[in-house]
Design an enzyme around this catalytic site. Structure first.
Site, PDB file in Angstrom:
ATOM      1  N   HIS A   6       1.661  -3.908  -7.325  1.00 58.73           N
ATOM      2  CA  HIS A   6       1.418  -3.083  -6.142  1.00 58.73           C
ATOM      3  C   HIS A   6       1.905  -1.657  -6.363  1.00 58.73           C
ATOM      4  O   HIS A   6       3.098  -1.419  -6.557  1.00 58.73           O
ATOM      5  CB  HIS A   6       2.147  -3.724  -4.955  1.00 58.73           C
ATOM      6  CG  HIS A   6       1.974  -3.037  -3.665  1.00 58.73           C
ATOM      7  ND1 HIS A   6       3.021  -2.422  -2.992  1.00 58.73           N
ATOM      8  CD2 HIS A   6       0.882  -2.835  -2.893  1.00 58.73           C
ATOM      9  CE1 HIS A   6       2.582  -1.911  -1.869  1.00 58.73           C
ATOM     10  NE2 HIS A   6       1.286  -2.147  -1.775  1.00 58.73           N
ATOM     11  N   HIS A  48      -0.626   7.109  -1.481  1.00 58.12           N
ATOM     12  CA  HIS A  48      -0.751   6.174  -0.367  1.00 58.12           C
ATOM     13  C   HIS A  48      -0.790   6.880   0.991  1.00 58.12           C
ATOM     14  O   HIS A  48      -1.685   6.661   1.796  1.00 58.12           O
ATOM     15  CB  HIS A  48       0.411   5.173  -0.387  1.00 58.12           C
ATOM     16  CG  HIS A  48       0.408   4.231   0.775  1.00 58.12           C
ATOM     17  ND1 HIS A  48       1.004   4.529   1.993  1.00 58.12           N
ATOM     18  CD2 HIS A  48      -0.120   2.990   0.910  1.00 58.12           C
ATOM     19  CE1 HIS A  48       0.840   3.524   2.820  1.00 58.12           C
ATOM     20  NE2 HIS A  48       0.152   2.573   2.196  1.00 58.12           N
TER      21      HIS A  48
END
Length: 239
Positions: A6, A48
């Site tokens: 991740h 992100h």
């Protein structure tokens, strides 16, 4: 169960940076996950948040900064500086491995709308990965899943579903016809029957504790996004 790093090896290195992906790709795992956004000059970058405040020495919105402007900031640490990573650069890193997969999460909403999916497809085409089964698109946005089905239907499309979508979007194959569904660990713990629902593969995020990794494996989760991919792979190998 497939282990996915991740945001790269984000437990040990600054998330979504070159060093984080370099170290993740060296592990014996299935693949890596990245978030992508567009800069003001249309470059797909691995960030992100909609703003860069948390992850860099700069401030402001990604969509209001050019790539050249973002390059001025440090996305790493004072001792190991890192420039913002572009999707092009990450795809080159993944191409160096024959068996590593990449999960590209398109971040919405954003003012560029479908331009993000179009740029992702263009970058994949440029790198010869447009028809590569190692490429997966994931998104919380049903519109993003639908756009990818329209412009690149061969790409695996995993819809990360939020809890309220059981009312607003109750039939996952109705919007964008996803080829996989994503669910958070917390939701899956509360409703394990959602794992494997509608006969589609399950992508689960973000699973770091050993007990949760084992539980996900035993429940039949197909893809596991984790901040500790090396530890997860070692744990699963001991079975």
């Amino acid at each position: 169960m497939k282990v996915i790093a991740h945001r790269g090896l984000s437990s040990l290195y600054p998330e979504l940076t070159e060093i984080a992906f370099e170290k993740a790709l060296e592990l014996d795992i299935h693949g890596v996950e990245t978030d992508v956004r567009l800069t003001s000059d249309g470059v797909a970058v691995c960030i992100h948040d909609p703003v860069i405040d948390r992850v860099s020495t700069g401030r402001g919105r990604v969509s209001e900064r050019s790539l050249a402007q973002l390059r001025r900031y440090n996305f790493g640490t004072p001792l190991r500086p890192q420039q913002v990573l572009t999707l092009d650069e990450l795809l080159e890193m993944v191409r160096a491995y024959d068996d590593r997969h990449i999960y590209i999460e398109t971040k919405h909403p954003l003012r560029f709308a479908r331009m993000l999916e179009e740029q992702v497809v263009l970058r994949l085409k440029y790198h010869g990965l447009l028809h590569d089964p190692r490429v997966h698109l994931i998104s919380f946005s049903a519109a993003s899943i639908t756009r990818m089905r329209e412009i690149a239907p061969q790409i695996d499309r995993i819809h990360l579903r939020r809890h309220w979508e059981r009312w607003l979007n109750p039939v996952p194959n109705f919007v964008g016809q996803p080829t996989g569904l994503g669910i958070s660990l917390d939701r899956a713990r509360k409703n394990p029957g959602m794992i494997g629902s509608f006969g589609l593969p399950t992508y689960m995020w973000t699973v770091d504790r050993a007990s949760d990794i084992r539980w996900a494996r035993d429940m039949g989760v197909d893809m596991l996004a984790t901040n500790v991919p090396g530890r997860a792979a070692a744990l699963l190998a001991r079975r």
